[in-house]
Write a protein that holds these residues in place. Sequence first.
Motif, mmCIF file in Angstrom:
data_model
loop_
_atom_site.group_PDB
_atom_site.id
_atom_site.type_symbol
_atom_site.label_atom_id
_atom_site.label_comp_id
_atom_site.label_asym_id
_atom_site.label_seq_id
_atom_site.Cartn_x
_atom_site.Cartn_y
_atom_site.Cartn_z
ATOM 1 N N GLU A 18 0.951 -1.176 -0.040
ATOM 2 C CA GLU A 18 0.052 0.034 0.027
ATOM 3 C C GLU A 18 0.758 1.263 -0.123
ATOM 4 O OE1 GLU A 18 -2.275 2.116 -0.657
ATOM 5 O OE2 GLU A 18 -3.769 0.626 -0.112
ATOM 6 N N SER A 19 0.445 2.299 -0.495
ATOM 7 C CA SER A 19 1.165 3.538 -0.820
ATOM 8 C C SER A 19 1.565 4.197 0.674
ATOM 9 C CB SER A 19 0.355 4.681 -1.326
ATOM 10 O OG SER A 19 0.755 5.950 -1.122
ATOM 11 N N PRO A 20 2.547 4.276 1.176
ATOM 12 C CA PRO A 20 3.049 4.708 2.281
ATOM 13 C C PRO A 20 2.531 6.193 2.744
ATOM 14 C CG PRO A 20 5.176 4.753 1.265
ATOM 15 C CD PRO A 20 3.935 4.092 0.249
ATOM 16 N N ARG A 21 2.546 7.039 1.570
ATOM 17 C CA ARG A 21 1.836 8.306 1.783
ATOM 18 C C ARG A 21 0.434 8.039 2.090
ATOM 19 N NH1 ARG A 21 -0.741 12.830 -0.775
ATOM 20 N NH2 ARG A 21 0.059 14.538 -0.623
ATOM 21 N N PHE A 22 -0.472 7.348 1.520
ATOM 22 C CA PHE A 22 -1.710 6.940 1.882
ATOM 23 C C PHE A 22 -1.988 6.737 3.344
ATOM 24 C CE2 PHE A 22 -5.237 3.779 2.361
ATOM 25 C CZ PHE A 22 -6.249 4.533 2.272
ATOM 26 N N LEU A 23 -1.075 5.764 3.802
ATOM 27 C CA LEU A 23 -1.203 5.032 5.111
ATOM 28 C C LEU A 23 -0.957 6.167 5.970
ATOM 29 C CD1 LEU A 23 0.895 1.741 4.603
ATOM 30 C CD2 LEU A 23 -1.739 1.729 4.870
ATOM 31 N N ILE A 24 0.099 6.941 5.932
ATOM 32 C CA ILE A 24 0.094 8.146 6.876
ATOM 33 C C ILE A 24 -0.695 9.025 6.949
ATOM 34 C CG2 ILE A 24 1.934 10.043 7.514
ATOM 35 C CD1 ILE A 24 4.335 7.976 6.326
ATOM 36 N N ALA A 25 -1.294 9.635 5.478
ATOM 37 C CA ALA A 25 -2.283 10.530 5.679
ATOM 38 C C ALA A 25 -3.579 9.809 6.406
ATOM 39 C CB ALA A 25 -2.505 10.731 4.204
ATOM 40 N N ARG B 79 4.416 12.944 11.558
ATOM 41 C CA ARG B 79 3.056 13.018 12.074
ATOM 42 C C ARG B 79 2.663 14.534 11.942
ATOM 43 N NH1 ARG B 79 0.593 9.874 16.026
ATOM 44 N NH2 ARG B 79 2.478 8.720 16.223
ATOM 45 N N ASP B 80 3.577 15.590 12.169
ATOM 46 C CA ASP B 80 3.413 16.928 11.880
ATOM 47 C C ASP B 80 2.989 17.218 10.705
ATOM 48 O OD1 ASP B 80 4.125 17.259 14.766
ATOM 49 O OD2 ASP B 80 6.177 17.843 14.243
ATOM 50 N N TRP B 81 3.432 16.577 9.558
ATOM 51 C CA TRP B 81 3.046 16.852 8.367
ATOM 52 C C TRP B 81 1.808 16.417 8.019
ATOM 53 C CZ3 TRP B 81 2.490 12.474 4.770
ATOM 54 C CH2 TRP B 81 2.207 12.652 3.475
ATOM 55 N N LYS B 82 1.287 15.162 8.393
ATOM 56 C CA LYS B 82 -0.040 14.865 8.341
ATOM 57 C C LYS B 82 -0.771 15.658 8.961
ATOM 58 C CE LYS B 82 -3.637 12.195 9.557
ATOM 59 N NZ LYS B 82 -4.480 12.121 10.669
ATOM 60 N N LEU B 83 -0.760 16.023 10.165
ATOM 61 C CA LEU B 83 -1.705 17.023 11.003
ATOM 62 C C LEU B 83 -1.882 18.392 10.181
ATOM 63 C CD1 LEU B 83 -0.623 16.354 14.537
ATOM 64 C CD2 LEU B 83 -2.654 15.335 13.475
ATOM 65 N N LEU B 84 -0.696 18.667 9.576
ATOM 66 C CA LEU B 84 -0.644 20.220 8.856
ATOM 67 C C LEU B 84 -1.434 19.969 7.490
ATOM 68 C CD1 LEU B 84 0.371 23.057 8.673
ATOM 69 C CD2 LEU B 84 2.362 22.042 7.673
#
Length: 379
Positions: free
Chosen positions: A202-209, A244-249
């Motif tokens: 699975e796309s790591p970007r999707f998972l973190i988002a 985590r900060d990137w996701k929240l932002l």
Amino acid sequence: MVQSAFDQILDSRVGYGSYQRVAYFFIGLIALADEAEIITLSIILPSLKKEWNLSETHQGYLGSVLFFGILVGSVLIGFLSDKIGRKKALLISSGLEFAFGVGSSFVKNFSTFMILRFILGVMIGCTIPIAPTFITEISPTAYRGKGQVYIQAFFVLGMGYAMMLAKIFMTDINTAEWSSIVFYGAMPSLLVFIGTLIFLDESPRFLIARGQYNEGVTTLNRMGYKNQGENFQEITPEEREDLRDWKLLVFEREVSVSWAVLFNSKNRKTTLCLLSNWIGLSFNFFGMVFILPLIFSALQPDDQEGSHEGINQLFFTLFGEIPAIILSYFIIDSKRFGRKNSTNLSNLLAAIMFILAFIFRNFGLLFWLILARVFTKLS
């Protein structure tokens, strides 16, 4: 532009290597499978016209319904892939694409065939946008443009596969074992399903988002180890916090928007330019895919029944895409050309080639069509 924490980790820590090369291959198979399905319909149209005694209107319906399905699927997949993930969405759509592709090879009447091809079009519309999305989300920034060009090479392979089926199962441009072409034309989508199931994460970007930090970091670590081996150092706790900060932002800001925002005073010009460009490009490219077999069928003399000349002419136009892909690979990231200039120039040259094909339709038609395909593909 400040680089995001996710892109920084992809660029400086994970890098590019064997993970992306393997993933690119199976993502490329999406393009191969979709193009094979689109081309098989276009090359069997003259045969279906002859066997089912189709009117011009029915031929138009048969070609249009596939592309209408692609439109529907392209709209739906954005919501679906953001909900369940890129991998699951690709598994579902490629599996159904295979099932309905094979199923349509056993149909014996126009109405049922048209319904199945519409559903198939929806599945193709679902898979087409996933390929560039996947490429972007697993690639370092320096490789994203070239990754999109890589996908285009698989579109050509899909055309080549469809043309190989034509050479095997077509007596001439008007006579074919169309059910065999449709059946084998669906096989690449099965490879997409199997390859996605076994080889793609699975796309790591999707998972973190989505807030699945552990799964996303685990995927990034796996990518790093495959690219760098024992030299790779796992994502640090500090980098986890940055993610985590990137996701929240980026993803936690609740902003209510609608389609209308695309046409506000700030975005209207860009939206209209991109919209007109995509409509024109799709009209040219898929119009050629759909109508060329009918043109070569109409041009085939009655005394050449059983000849492969029309099939060969169709095959020769395919070669126009090969130099376009090679050229785009080198200019897409060039400061002199880049995306905008290369798109504008190739659109202009494609228009000129189409005009020349019309003017000199009785002299060198194939030559002008090949050049038109070069610049249409380049754009």
